[in-house]
Write a protein that holds these residues in place. Sequence first.
Motif, PDB file in Angstrom:
ATOM      1  N   ARG A 751       0.820  -1.211   0.000  1.00  0.00           N
ATOM      2  CA  ARG A 751       0.000   0.000   0.000  1.00  0.00           C
ATOM      3  C   ARG A 751       0.855   1.263   0.000  1.00  0.00           C
ATOM      4  NH1 ARG A 751      -2.567  -3.853   2.806  1.00  0.00           N
ATOM      5  NH2 ARG A 751      -4.769  -4.246   2.381  1.00  0.00           N
ATOM      6  N   LEU A 752       2.046   1.179   0.545  1.00  0.00           N
ATOM      7  CA  LEU A 752       2.923   2.343   0.526  1.00  0.00           C
ATOM      8  C   LEU A 752       3.300   2.736  -0.900  1.00  0.00           C
ATOM      9  CD1 LEU A 752       5.353   1.405   3.448  1.00  0.00           C
ATOM     10  CD2 LEU A 752       3.370   2.920   3.541  1.00  0.00           C
ATOM     11  N   ALA A 753       3.277   1.766  -1.817  1.00  0.00           N
ATOM     12  CA  ALA A 753       3.660   2.029  -3.203  1.00  0.00           C
ATOM     13  C   ALA A 753       2.477   2.450  -4.068  1.00  0.00           C
ATOM     14  CB  ALA A 753       4.322   0.783  -3.793  1.00  0.00           C
ATOM     15  N   VAL A 754       1.255   2.442  -3.526  1.00  0.00           N
ATOM     16  CA  VAL A 754       0.072   2.763  -4.335  1.00  0.00           C
ATOM     17  C   VAL A 754       0.154   4.167  -4.933  1.00  0.00           C
ATOM     18  CG1 VAL A 754      -2.407   3.211  -4.196  1.00  0.00           C
ATOM     19  CG2 VAL A 754      -1.466   1.082  -3.295  1.00  0.00           C
ATOM     20  N   PRO A 755       0.536   5.219  -4.193  1.00  0.00           N
ATOM     21  CA  PRO A 755       0.591   6.546  -4.820  1.00  0.00           C
ATOM     22  C   PRO A 755       1.524   6.600  -6.028  1.00  0.00           C
ATOM     23  CG  PRO A 755       0.663   6.757  -2.441  1.00  0.00           C
ATOM     24  CD  PRO A 755       0.800   5.300  -2.735  1.00  0.00           C
ATOM     25  N   CYS A 756       2.655   5.884  -5.938  1.00  0.00           N
ATOM     26  CA  CYS A 756       3.555   5.835  -7.094  1.00  0.00           C
ATOM     27  C   CYS A 756       2.884   5.135  -8.268  1.00  0.00           C
ATOM     28  CB  CYS A 756       4.845   5.110  -6.729  1.00  0.00           C
ATOM     29  SG  CYS A 756       5.996   6.083  -5.742  1.00  0.00           S
ATOM     30  N   PHE A 757       2.169   4.042  -7.981  1.00  0.00           N
ATOM     31  CA  PHE A 757       1.506   3.331  -9.078  1.00  0.00           C
ATOM     32  C   PHE A 757       0.420   4.188  -9.711  1.00  0.00           C
ATOM     33  CE2 PHE A 757      -2.056   0.708 -10.556  1.00  0.00           C
ATOM     34  CZ  PHE A 757      -1.427   0.073 -11.621  1.00  0.00           C
ATOM     35  N   VAL A 758      -0.370   4.868  -8.904  1.00  0.00           N
ATOM     36  CA  VAL A 758      -1.435   5.699  -9.464  1.00  0.00           C
ATOM     37  C   VAL A 758      -0.844   6.756 -10.388  1.00  0.00           C
ATOM     38  CG1 VAL A 758      -3.222   7.384  -8.892  1.00  0.00           C
ATOM     39  CG2 VAL A 758      -3.032   5.270  -7.560  1.00  0.00           C
ATOM     40  N   GLU A 759       0.234   7.407  -9.952  1.00  0.00           N
ATOM     41  CA  GLU A 759       0.866   8.421 -10.800  1.00  0.00           C
ATOM     42  C   GLU A 759       1.372   7.809 -12.103  1.00  0.00           C
ATOM     43  OE1 GLU A 759       4.772  11.389 -10.628  1.00  0.00           O
ATOM     44  OE2 GLU A 759       3.886  10.620  -8.773  1.00  0.00           O
ATOM     45  N   ALA A 760       2.093   6.676 -11.987  1.00  0.00           N
ATOM     46  CA  ALA A 760       2.629   6.045 -13.189  1.00  0.00           C
ATOM     47  C   ALA A 760       1.518   5.531 -14.088  1.00  0.00           C
ATOM     48  CB  ALA A 760       3.567   4.900 -12.787  1.00  0.00           C
ATOM     49  N   ALA A 761       0.477   4.944 -13.490  1.00  0.00           N
ATOM     50  CA  ALA A 761      -0.614   4.383 -14.289  1.00  0.00           C
ATOM     51  C   ALA A 761      -1.365   5.471 -15.036  1.00  0.00           C
ATOM     52  CB  ALA A 761      -1.565   3.602 -13.377  1.00  0.00           C
ATOM     53  N   VAL A 762      -1.607   6.619 -14.410  1.00  0.00           N
ATOM     54  CA  VAL A 762      -2.297   7.718 -15.088  1.00  0.00           C
ATOM     55  C   VAL A 762      -1.466   8.211 -16.268  1.00  0.00           C
ATOM     56  CG1 VAL A 762      -3.051  10.112 -14.827  1.00  0.00           C
ATOM     57  CG2 VAL A 762      -3.659   8.415 -13.093  1.00  0.00           C
ATOM     58  N   LEU A 763      -0.163   8.379 -16.046  1.00  0.00           N
ATOM     59  CA  LEU A 763       0.709   8.837 -17.135  1.00  0.00           C
ATOM     60  C   LEU A 763       0.790   7.800 -18.260  1.00  0.00           C
ATOM     61  CD1 LEU A 763       3.627  10.387 -15.049  1.00  0.00           C
ATOM     62  CD2 LEU A 763       1.860  11.610 -16.327  1.00  0.00           C
ATOM     63  N   ALA A 764       0.626   6.513 -17.895  1.00  0.00           N
ATOM     64  CA  ALA A 764       0.680   5.451 -18.894  1.00  0.00           C
ATOM     65  C   ALA A 764      -0.692   5.120 -19.477  1.00  0.00           C
ATOM     66  CB  ALA A 764       1.285   4.197 -18.270  1.00  0.00           C
ATOM     67  N   GLY A 765      -1.739   5.827 -19.064  1.00  0.00           N
ATOM     68  CA  GLY A 765      -3.072   5.595 -19.605  1.00  0.00           C
ATOM     69  C   GLY A 765      -3.805   4.413 -19.008  1.00  0.00           C
ATOM     70  N   ARG A 766      -3.413   3.966 -17.818  1.00  0.00           N
ATOM     71  CA  ARG A 766      -4.049   2.798 -17.188  1.00  0.00           C
ATOM     72  C   ARG A 766      -4.937   3.272 -16.034  1.00  0.00           C
ATOM     73  NH1 ARG A 766       1.231  -1.074 -16.618  1.00  0.00           N
ATOM     74  NH2 ARG A 766      -0.208  -2.279 -15.304  1.00  0.00           N
ATOM     75  N   HIS A 767      -5.900   4.125 -16.339  1.00  0.00           N
ATOM     76  CA  HIS A 767      -6.719   4.765 -15.319  1.00  0.00           C
ATOM     77  C   HIS A 767      -7.561   3.768 -14.537  1.00  0.00           C
ATOM     78  CE1 HIS A 767      -5.605   8.073 -17.973  1.00  0.00           C
ATOM     79  NE2 HIS A 767      -5.958   8.929 -17.025  1.00  0.00           N
ATOM     80  N   ASP A 768      -8.137   2.800 -15.212  1.00  0.00           N
ATOM     81  CA  ASP A 768      -9.032   1.868 -14.521  1.00  0.00           C
ATOM     82  C   ASP A 768      -8.293   1.075 -13.451  1.00  0.00           C
ATOM     83  OD1 ASP A 768     -11.102   2.735 -16.079  1.00  0.00           O
ATOM     84  OD2 ASP A 768     -10.989   1.071 -17.517  1.00  0.00           O
ATOM     85  N   GLU A 769      -7.073   0.642 -13.748  1.00  0.00           N
ATOM     86  CA  GLU A 769      -6.302  -0.100 -12.754  1.00  0.00           C
ATOM     87  C   GLU A 769      -6.011   0.778 -11.542  1.00  0.00           C
ATOM     88  OE1 GLU A 769      -2.883  -1.395 -14.899  1.00  0.00           O
ATOM     89  OE2 GLU A 769      -3.814  -3.280 -15.525  1.00  0.00           O
ATOM     90  N   ALA A 770      -5.745   2.057 -11.780  1.00  0.00           N
ATOM     91  CA  ALA A 770      -5.478   2.969 -10.676  1.00  0.00           C
ATOM     92  C   ALA A 770      -6.734   3.175  -9.823  1.00  0.00           C
ATOM     93  CB  ALA A 770      -4.978   4.309 -11.217  1.00  0.00           C
ATOM     94  N   ARG A 771      -7.888   3.345 -10.476  1.00  0.00           N
ATOM     95  CA  ARG A 771      -9.127   3.563  -9.722  1.00  0.00           C
ATOM     96  C   ARG A 771      -9.474   2.355  -8.851  1.00  0.00           C
ATOM     97  NH1 ARG A 771     -10.743   5.922 -14.763  1.00  0.00           N
ATOM     98  NH2 ARG A 771     -10.931   8.197 -14.565  1.00  0.00           N
ATOM     99  N   ALA A 772      -9.122   1.163  -9.319  1.00  0.00           N
ATOM    100  CA  ALA A 772      -9.494  -0.049  -8.578  1.00  0.00           C
ATOM    101  C   ALA A 772      -8.833  -0.118  -7.206  1.00  0.00           C
ATOM    102  CB  ALA A 772      -9.109  -1.283  -9.397  1.00  0.00           C
TER     103      ALA A 772
END
Length: 955
Positions: A751-772
């Motif tokens: 969970r500590l890495a979630v903010p990094c993933f959300v940022e990377a996923a948004v920049l990479a166009g993977r919005h749905d995975e970030a929202r989940a």
Amino acid sequence: MTGETTVREAVRIHGRDAGRRAVGALLERLRGHSGRLVVTGEPGLGRTTLLHWAARSFDAGPVVGLENGPDGLTAVGHDGRRTTVPGAAVAPERLLATLRAAAGAVDAPLLVWVDDAHQWDAPARALLGRAAQDPHTGGRVGLLLSVAGHRAVDPELAHLPVVRLDPLTPQQADALLDDVTDGAADPAVRERLLAEAEGNPALLLALTRRLSPAELRGHRPLPRPLADAGTLADVVGRAVLCAPSPEERDLLLTVAAAVRASDTPDVDAGLVLAAVRHPRTAAPPPCPAPPPEYLALAEGRLRFLSPLLGRAVHATAAPDRRRAAHRALAHVLEAGGHRLPGLLHRSWSLPAGASAPTLADRLAAHAADSTATVSYRQRALAYTRAAELTAHGPARAERYTAAAEQALLAGRPDRARPLLAAARDCGGPAAVRGRAELVRGLTELRDGPVGDAHHSLLLAATLLAADAADQAASAALAAADAAWSAGDLTACLTALGTEQCRPDGTEPPGAGDPDRADQPGTAEPPDEPATPCPADGPAAVRDPGPASRPLGPDPVRDHRLGMRALLEGRLDRAAVPLGQVVDRAGSDDRPEGLLRSAAAALLLGDVDAARRAGARALAAARHVGSHALVPQALEYLAYAELRAGRHAQARAHAEEGLRTALRAGQRNTAAHHHAVLALAGSIEEQPAAVARHVTAALSIARRHGLAQAATLAEWAVARADLGRGRPFDAADRLGLLVLPGPRRGHFAVWRLAVPCFVEAAVLAGRHDEARALMTDFAGWAAFGADPHAAAQLARCHALLAPPDRADDLYRRALDRHDEADGDFERARTALLYGKWLRRRRRPREARDRLGTALAGFERCGAGVWAEQTRGELRALGAASPGAGAGALTRLTPQQLRIARHVAEGATNREVALALAVSTRTVDYHLRKVFATLGVRSRVELARMVEQVEKTGARV
């Protein structure tokens, strides 16, 4: 060596990477220049092996070995051909030229190697030293010398550059042993061999070759002593052990005997001289100035320049002389009131195999005296010697176990393991076997597969339950720690529920009530903690044994109940017991209790309390000389600083923690420090350092099942990718850690890495995975264990929000950052907000946010993120004066020339023609320029160079 041994030669050189790099640099230098290098180290560390490796590796010209014999100098070619050097050539200005001619070298470089140059006579050494001082007279010549490290460096060679060989680390020695035995050694035999060799590769090989296949596999008892006089003499060199006079031999033997009971490699010179005089009536001889060549004298203390030589001097002395030396030392020490070391020497003055129950009882009693100012190592020695002098099986087992406990506290797990094996062979009651399993489990927890540690600790809890409930509770909590490290949530909950009674034997409130969730087995463990836990487990509860007693009513039980409640998502039931553990830090002065308080504070998210308790634990561990607990205190401090966003302080503690963990043989603890260093480096401009620490952490983590350290290391790689503008790479790597599935990272870390993933996923166009992941992360933020989580949650919502809501969410995130300390996370939010504003064509607001982000990144040393921010400012045309110049100063001269040509509009081919290099060379350097400056295009590079030219900054 037995006639039936099956040990083969090592396939490769182990643990000599630094030495080979230094020698390899010399060999590479010879392609254009001359060079020289001295390789030194104590006997058996591989000086000759390294020289032979250099001779085999050098392919740019001929190789000649130089020998000095009774008939003069002899050149020995790598093919074995020998050539006598003419007497007329033995002058410095002609020696190397003559060697070139003898080797048939005309234009090619020549490598000249000399093994054991210290054995040459003084005139020959002087000749060699003067020739090495100015090797250019003979063309491109490399001089590679080896000299012994067990004596002072000769003045004739002291001016030459030196590379020193150190003992192998436990991991390197382990790999060497596997190499020569194909992994056939029995685990207990392996532990004995590694402990006796103490990192010396030649001694390890000699000890292994001494064993028959049956002994190597544990089917027959090992010879005693394992490192006997003959083996040590062969490794050291028998000629070295022949001191020039009886007086010097007495002095060397007495120093060697005194070191056996000392906690340091040096001993008081007055003690040694008094023992040398005893029982003589004459005045003590003055300390020789200088002392014998194998000894060093500093501030009134004597030490061997080679510890192995000291062992060999002691082992090869005649038994009556050896016993006399110990008897004399015992007399002097006992007269001075030093009871325990005096008793140790008294015991060593007895004939081999003697039984002395009274002396054994006295040794054990003094070792158990907590009021005596005695080191853990000396207590371990005393218990060991008491066990050896004890005939009764259970008593011997108890004393060997006590010795193992003290060895573990001294930071010597390699010594604890053989002692545990000896205790097991003696039998003993359940309580003693339980203590032995506790030590074994703690040893594996720090330096072995944590799954094995978990089962040993559970067995210890079972064996200790009837007679030592407090130790059983500590064992169960340590078993939970092992399961935590492995990422096994179910096993962690099971271990936390194994203690059903208080140490006084009474049941806790609610015992027997099936509705009470603190009873083991009454609640099904969740797939993930309903309320997740911070990135550290109860590792502080690595209780070293009976010397550690809980402070207060029952801190172990409080910690256990609080841990279990947290893992089951019941914060209301966790806060009180864990808070009581934290509060005990104010009145506890023992490192074990303070570490427990630091762990509880981290679980509650009280980072300041964790830092205070960790700092006090570090001071307490240093005060009592516990080399085993210092690395763990530094681990907790590093994690607390990391959680607080103080990356520089975390790095400082982790660097020291890594050094102390490796010295104490704690590879698992070292893996955690590597992970912290990788995370700290991921915000700086240190991609090579991040890669190095990640590789080291994962190497240990995969071998020993450390899911927590592995998750942290992989997060560090992904965060470094994100900082360097590689969101697709970061999203791919982080997706494996945070998205549901069997490969998800450690249950308390991902969970500590979630903010990094959300940022990377948004920049990479993977919005749905970030929202989940947002619902789960919102629960984590509400838990309150991470001071930055609330602001990070708002930032994540802003990244995913439509434009009409994102502005308010970014502002809300910045407001929440103001409630927590730490520049880095606030600067990351400001950077993302500034990027968002720039893309919405609000340049003035974007400039303000990006400027704030840049200042924050520079303040906390986040260089790679600062460069990303400068790129955004340059895109606005608002780069601060000198910012580009500061970046350009990191380029090499060749890279700077290429950057300026490209900025002027030249193609790669045109740059290659202008600089007289290949197009491939320009491509290579230009990639380096882009990576160093953080630019993505030739246009950005041109803007940066133009900005420097406009401001007139010097580059």
